[in-house]
Scaffold this motif. Structure first.
Motif, PDB file in Angstrom:
ATOM      1  N   LEU A 264       0.814  -1.217   0.000  1.00  0.00           N
ATOM      2  CA  LEU A 264       0.000   0.000   0.000  1.00  0.00           C
ATOM      3  C   LEU A 264       0.845   1.264   0.000  1.00  0.00           C
ATOM      4  CD1 LEU A 264      -2.861  -0.971   2.483  1.00  0.00           C
ATOM      5  CD2 LEU A 264      -2.625  -1.469   0.049  1.00  0.00           C
ATOM      6  N   GLY A 265       2.160   1.117   0.053  1.00  0.00           N
ATOM      7  CA  GLY A 265       3.020   2.290   0.055  1.00  0.00           C
ATOM      8  C   GLY A 265       4.466   1.871  -0.070  1.00  0.00           C
ATOM      9  N   ALA A 266       5.327   2.848  -0.384  1.00  0.00           N
ATOM     10  CA  ALA A 266       6.762   2.583  -0.474  1.00  0.00           C
ATOM     11  C   ALA A 266       7.497   3.901  -0.357  1.00  0.00           C
ATOM     12  CB  ALA A 266       7.106   1.892  -1.792  1.00  0.00           C
ATOM     13  N   GLU A 267       8.619   3.890   0.319  1.00  0.00           N
ATOM     14  CA  GLU A 267       9.457   5.069   0.332  1.00  0.00           C
ATOM     15  C   GLU A 267      10.084   5.221  -1.058  1.00  0.00           C
ATOM     16  OE1 GLU A 267      11.481   5.911   4.250  1.00  0.00           O
ATOM     17  OE2 GLU A 267      11.202   3.742   4.429  1.00  0.00           O
ATOM     18  N   PRO A 268      10.309   6.427  -1.583  1.00  0.00           N
ATOM     19  CA  PRO A 268      10.173   7.708  -0.896  1.00  0.00           C
ATOM     20  C   PRO A 268       8.794   8.347  -1.053  1.00  0.00           C
ATOM     21  CG  PRO A 268      11.165   8.069  -3.025  1.00  0.00           C
ATOM     22  CD  PRO A 268      10.856   6.601  -2.946  1.00  0.00           C
ATOM     23  N   HIS A 269       7.789   7.588  -1.515  1.00  0.00           N
ATOM     24  CA  HIS A 269       6.462   8.182  -1.765  1.00  0.00           C
ATOM     25  C   HIS A 269       5.667   8.258  -0.465  1.00  0.00           C
ATOM     26  CE1 HIS A 269       7.395   7.496  -6.002  1.00  0.00           C
ATOM     27  NE2 HIS A 269       7.726   6.260  -5.663  1.00  0.00           N
ATOM     28  N   THR A 270       6.091   9.131   0.439  1.00  0.00           N
ATOM     29  CA  THR A 270       5.490   9.138   1.775  1.00  0.00           C
ATOM     30  C   THR A 270       4.530  10.302   2.004  1.00  0.00           C
ATOM     31  OG1 THR A 270       7.355  10.411   2.617  1.00  0.00           O
ATOM     32  CG2 THR A 270       7.522   8.013   2.775  1.00  0.00           C
ATOM     33  N   GLU A 271       4.408  11.200   1.016  1.00  0.00           N
ATOM     34  CA  GLU A 271       3.628  12.410   1.259  1.00  0.00           C
ATOM     35  C   GLU A 271       2.127  12.138   1.241  1.00  0.00           C
ATOM     36  OE1 GLU A 271       2.939  16.962  -0.342  1.00  0.00           O
ATOM     37  OE2 GLU A 271       3.708  15.449  -1.696  1.00  0.00           O
ATOM     38  N   VAL A 272       1.440  12.652   2.264  1.00  0.00           N
ATOM     39  CA  VAL A 272      -0.025  12.665   2.255  1.00  0.00           C
ATOM     40  C   VAL A 272      -0.437  14.046   1.774  1.00  0.00           C
ATOM     41  CG1 VAL A 272      -2.125  12.444   3.623  1.00  0.00           C
ATOM     42  CG2 VAL A 272      -0.126  11.034   4.174  1.00  0.00           C
ATOM     43  N   THR A 273      -1.025  14.096   0.580  1.00  0.00           N
ATOM     44  CA  THR A 273      -1.401  15.400   0.043  1.00  0.00           C
ATOM     45  C   THR A 273      -2.689  15.884   0.705  1.00  0.00           C
ATOM     46  OG1 THR A 273      -2.498  14.268  -1.768  1.00  0.00           O
ATOM     47  CG2 THR A 273      -0.263  15.030  -2.173  1.00  0.00           C
ATOM     48  N   GLU A 274      -2.963  17.170   0.518  1.00  0.00           N
ATOM     49  CA  GLU A 274      -4.157  17.805   1.107  1.00  0.00           C
ATOM     50  C   GLU A 274      -5.425  17.034   0.716  1.00  0.00           C
ATOM     51  OE1 GLU A 274      -3.673  20.742   2.899  1.00  0.00           O
ATOM     52  OE2 GLU A 274      -5.788  20.674   3.459  1.00  0.00           O
ATOM     53  N   TYR A 275      -6.307  16.818   1.673  1.00  0.00           N
ATOM     54  CA  TYR A 275      -7.592  16.192   1.368  1.00  0.00           C
ATOM     55  C   TYR A 275      -8.685  16.874   2.180  1.00  0.00           C
ATOM     56  CZ  TYR A 275      -6.687  13.533   5.717  1.00  0.00           C
ATOM     57  OH  TYR A 275      -6.419  13.175   7.007  1.00  0.00           O
ATOM     58  N   ASP A 276      -9.939  16.587   1.843  1.00  0.00           N
ATOM     59  CA  ASP A 276     -11.066  17.253   2.497  1.00  0.00           C
ATOM     60  C   ASP A 276     -11.758  16.308   3.473  1.00  0.00           C
ATOM     61  OD1 ASP A 276     -10.722  19.543   0.906  1.00  0.00           O
ATOM     62  OD2 ASP A 276     -11.842  18.606  -0.737  1.00  0.00           O
ATOM     63  N   VAL A 277     -12.213  16.854   4.559  1.00  0.00           N
ATOM     64  CA  VAL A 277     -13.008  16.068   5.512  1.00  0.00           C
ATOM     65  C   VAL A 277     -14.275  16.855   5.823  1.00  0.00           C
ATOM     66  CG1 VAL A 277     -13.057  14.860   7.720  1.00  0.00           C
ATOM     67  CG2 VAL A 277     -10.877  15.194   6.556  1.00  0.00           C
ATOM     68  N   ASP A 278     -15.419  16.203   5.668  1.00  0.00           N
ATOM     69  CA  ASP A 278     -16.695  16.859   5.939  1.00  0.00           C
ATOM     70  C   ASP A 278     -17.603  15.918   6.722  1.00  0.00           C
ATOM     71  OD1 ASP A 278     -16.455  19.337   4.170  1.00  0.00           O
ATOM     72  OD2 ASP A 278     -16.035  17.713   2.740  1.00  0.00           O
ATOM     73  N   ILE A 279     -18.530  16.535   7.443  1.00  0.00           N
ATOM     74  CA  ILE A 279     -19.597  15.762   8.067  1.00  0.00           C
ATOM     75  C   ILE A 279     -20.814  15.895   7.144  1.00  0.00           C
ATOM     76  CG2 ILE A 279     -21.031  15.427  10.120  1.00  0.00           C
ATOM     77  CD1 ILE A 279     -18.281  15.250  11.102  1.00  0.00           C
ATOM     78  N   VAL A 280     -21.271  14.766   6.603  1.00  0.00           N
ATOM     79  CA  VAL A 280     -22.418  14.774   5.682  1.00  0.00           C
ATOM     80  C   VAL A 280     -23.483  13.834   6.248  1.00  0.00           C
ATOM     81  CG1 VAL A 280     -23.178  14.356   3.321  1.00  0.00           C
ATOM     82  CG2 VAL A 280     -20.826  15.106   3.731  1.00  0.00           C
ATOM     83  N   ASP A 281     -24.667  14.368   6.502  1.00  0.00           N
ATOM     84  CA  ASP A 281     -25.761  13.576   7.063  1.00  0.00           C
ATOM     85  C   ASP A 281     -25.319  12.753   8.282  1.00  0.00           C
ATOM     86  OD1 ASP A 281     -27.418  14.544   5.084  1.00  0.00           O
ATOM     87  OD2 ASP A 281     -26.970  12.872   3.720  1.00  0.00           O
ATOM     88  N   GLY A 282     -24.563  13.379   9.136  1.00  0.00           N
ATOM     89  CA  GLY A 282     -24.163  12.708  10.376  1.00  0.00           C
ATOM     90  C   GLY A 282     -23.041  11.704  10.233  1.00  0.00           C
ATOM     91  N   GLU A 283     -22.417  11.630   9.042  1.00  0.00           N
ATOM     92  CA  GLU A 283     -21.304  10.704   8.839  1.00  0.00           C
ATOM     93  C   GLU A 283     -20.054  11.506   8.477  1.00  0.00           C
ATOM     94  OE1 GLU A 283     -22.276   8.059   5.681  1.00  0.00           O
ATOM     95  OE2 GLU A 283     -23.895   7.078   6.786  1.00  0.00           O
ATOM     96  N   ILE A 284     -18.891  10.939   8.785  1.00  0.00           N
ATOM     97  CA  ILE A 284     -17.641  11.579   8.353  1.00  0.00           C
ATOM     98  C   ILE A 284     -17.281  11.083   6.959  1.00  0.00           C
ATOM     99  CG2 ILE A 284     -15.168  11.849   8.809  1.00  0.00           C
ATOM    100  CD1 ILE A 284     -15.799  11.300  11.762  1.00  0.00           C
ATOM    101  N   TRP A 285     -16.958  12.006   6.068  1.00  0.00           N
ATOM    102  CA  TRP A 285     -16.490  11.664   4.716  1.00  0.00           C
ATOM    103  C   TRP A 285     -15.162  12.370   4.471  1.00  0.00           C
ATOM    104  CZ3 TRP A 285     -18.679   8.532   0.832  1.00  0.00           C
ATOM    105  CH2 TRP A 285     -19.917   7.964   1.153  1.00  0.00           C
ATOM    106  N   ALA A 286     -14.133  11.612   4.161  1.00  0.00           N
ATOM    107  CA  ALA A 286     -12.838  12.186   3.774  1.00  0.00           C
ATOM    108  C   ALA A 286     -12.662  11.921   2.291  1.00  0.00           C
ATOM    109  CB  ALA A 286     -11.709  11.556   4.577  1.00  0.00           C
ATOM    110  N   THR A 287     -12.523  12.990   1.517  1.00  0.00           N
ATOM    111  CA  THR A 287     -12.479  12.850   0.057  1.00  0.00           C
ATOM    112  C   THR A 287     -11.194  13.464  -0.499  1.00  0.00           C
ATOM    113  OG1 THR A 287     -13.779  14.871  -0.064  1.00  0.00           O
ATOM    114  CG2 THR A 287     -14.976  12.823  -0.280  1.00  0.00           C
ATOM    115  N   ARG A 288     -10.948  13.207  -1.779  1.00  0.00           N
ATOM    116  CA  ARG A 288      -9.754  13.693  -2.473  1.00  0.00           C
ATOM    117  C   ARG A 288      -8.466  13.144  -1.850  1.00  0.00           C
ATOM    118  NH1 ARG A 288      -7.641  18.532  -3.297  1.00  0.00           N
ATOM    119  NH2 ARG A 288      -8.494  19.416  -1.393  1.00  0.00           N
ATOM    120  N   CYS A 289      -8.542  11.981  -1.217  1.00  0.00           N
ATOM    121  CA  CYS A 289      -7.333  11.366  -0.673  1.00  0.00           C
ATOM    122  C   CYS A 289      -6.673  10.602  -1.815  1.00  0.00           C
ATOM    123  CB  CYS A 289      -7.654  10.364   0.433  1.00  0.00           C
ATOM    124  SG  CYS A 289      -8.764  10.995   1.695  1.00  0.00           S
TER     125      CYS A 289
END
Lengths: 293, 215
Positions: free
Chosen positions: A134-159
């Motif tokens: 699921l990953g390998a160095e040197p590709h360690t960067e987590v880029t910016e992503y969005d987190v929202d609460i939608v209808d009472g649930e957490i949604w993290a998108t653009r990951c």
């Protein structure tokens, strides 16, 4: 933390009034099986087809009988509740006819259910814990992503994350797109780009059965678009990944998830984890966590 | 090609993957749905192993079961140095056999505790943990005295043998069965040495070696 507090049955209404997974339907048997939920001893057995029975073991001398508990069969799992459960979340893609729906193994973990949810939400550990998959160095960067609460649930998108082998049927490295969803305090789902069909997304879930405030049983749920792999191969890949996570999870202290934002220092990549902790606080969850107040 | 009937999270299957990796022998994994599918207990699998357990190998039609027997075969067949299963040294060979039998004991105790804690197997957890501690105490003392004689491995040789590989996984994964190794310092040093064997491969739950204290 005294032993009494660890073994006490849950009194948290927010958690009591939910459905909780206790077994894959395929793993139920006519012979009663005992398990634990929220500190309470319970048992289940398959009767007829397909509805199982679940009951509270309130007398250790007669484990095969006790007050009945509500039963719900969904997503290939048996769910029950110690309270008055609100509706279980929907997984619409579960009904798509060509999906591979699999119970990929229910594994006990010596940590709290929320710790397991939070680890599942984390992209940052991929290159270090799931090296070469699921990953390998040197590709360690987590880029910016969005987190929202939608209808009472957490949604993290653009990951997104670079993955050498994103799935059992992936050939070669790829940038994998992820969406995360937390629809239940102890259940988490992810949607990731499908290795063979770019227009669709594989769904992988982790349904946690909180056996006590500091232990859980992780039900690995798969709902995949994959015509090639065998069930055995799909399960093997998922268990390899989960087996790599398990020792990391079990070494986290405290075992209950601390909700006070001052307790652990987050970084930008932890945005979904921060939201998850705040969301648990706002729901008023007190079981298997260290509350902020 | 050599086939290994394998389950990713099985310690006894891992022993074979570990040796095959060290010996650099190509092989094909035949995945077995051990959990939750119980495929090893299926009628179809009974044709491969009537005892209903894994690992099993099929080396061009030669079928062999039982983890430690397979280690004996693979080392004898694929290790030209003759070190991993040292048939030319009677005393050393006797020691290897002794510790392979000891490893059957850790399978019945430390592995059982792990299956209980991870997968919910029905074992008397206190009994198997107590049994594992009794064996770990013996192995730790043995390794402590061996270190005093400048011997880094389980058997009295300058090189590791299949006995080290047979014992390593149950020891290194013992915490998953609730068996702490805090009281066994020689075990910890020895597991680090095993992790530095050229060709070593981990399995889920096993972390890489800590950096060596000397270059």
């Amino acid at each position: 933390m005294s032993l009494t507090e660890v073994s006490a049955v849950c009194t948290d209404r927010v958690i009591l009034d939910r459905w909780h997974p206790i077994s894959a339907l395929a793993e139920t048997t006519p012979v009663p099986q005992r398990t634990q939920l929220l500190g309470a001893a319970i048992a289940h057995r398959r009767v007829g087809d397909p509805e199982p029975e679940v009951w509270l073991v309130d007398d250790a001398e007669t484990p095969d009988a006790g007050p009945p508990l509500p039963v719900l069969v969904r997503y290939g799992y048996v769910w029950t509740s110690l309270g008055d459960p609100i509706d279980l979340f929907e997984i619409p893609e579960f009904d798509e006819p060509d999906r591979r729906r699999l119970n990929a193994g229910s594994i006990h973990v010596a940590t709290s259910a929320p710790r397991a949810v939070e680890n599942f939400l984390d992209l940052g550990h991929f290159p270090y814990v799931h090296t070469g998959l699921l990953g390998a160095e040197p590709h360690t960067e987590v880029t910016e992503y969005d987190v929202d609460i939608v209808d009472g649930e957490i949604w993290a998108t653009r990951c997104q994350f670079f993955q050498p082998q994103a799935a059992q049927n992936a050939s070669g490295g790829q940038m994998t797109q992820y969406t995360y969803r937390v629809p239940h305090p102890y259940c988490v789902l992810l949607y990731k780009s499908c290795a063979i069909d770019p227009t669709r997304r594989d769904t992988i879930g982790l349904f946690l059965q909180a056996t006590s405030p500091e232990t859980c049983r992780a039900h690995n749920f798969l709902c995949m678009v994959d015509e090639e792999s065998t069930d055995t191969q799909l399960r093997r890949f998922q268990q390899l990944i989960f087996g790599q996570d398990k020792p990391i999870l079990e070494n986290q202290q405290p075992k209950r998830l601390p909700l006070d934002p001052r307790v652990e220092t987050p970084i930008r990549a932890d945005k979904s984890a921060i939201t998850y902790r705040r969301w648990l606080t706002e729901l008023g969850v007190r079981y298997a966590v260290v509350p902020a107040d | 090609m050599l086939k290994l009937y394998d389950y990713e999270l099985s310690v006894n299957c891992y022993k074979q993957r570990l040796l095959l990796g060290i010996l650099d022998v190509p092989y094909e994994v035949i995945p077995v749905d051990f959990f939750p599918g119980w495929e090893h207990k299926s009628e179809a699998f009974a044709a491969i192993n009537p005892l209903g357990h894994i690992p099993v190998i099929d080396d061009d039609g030669y079928v062999l079961r039982d983890a430690h027997a397979i280690l004996v075969y693979l080392a004898s067949r694929y290790d030209p140095s003759g070190r991993w299963y040292p048939t030319s040294d009677p005393q050393l060979l006797g020691e290897v056999a002794q510790w392979l039998l000891f490893a059957e004991g850790t399978t019945n105790t430390a592995s059982a505790a792990r299956l209980h804690d991870n997968l919910g197997y029905d074992f008397d957890i206190e009994a198997v943990r107590t049994g594992a501690h009794r064996l770990f105490r013996v192995l730790d003392e043995h390794l402590w005295f061996a270190e005093r004689q400048q011997r880094p491995w389980v058997c009295a040789a300058s090189h590791p043998t299949i006995a080290d590989l047979a014992l390593f996984p149950d020891v290194v994964l013992s915490e998953e069965g609730g068996i702490s190794r805090i009281d066994y310092p020689a075990l910890r040093r020895w597991t680090d040495r095993v992790k530095r064997i050229p060709g070593f491969s981990p399995m889920p739950g096993i972390f890489p070696a800590t950096p060596a204290s000397t270059g």
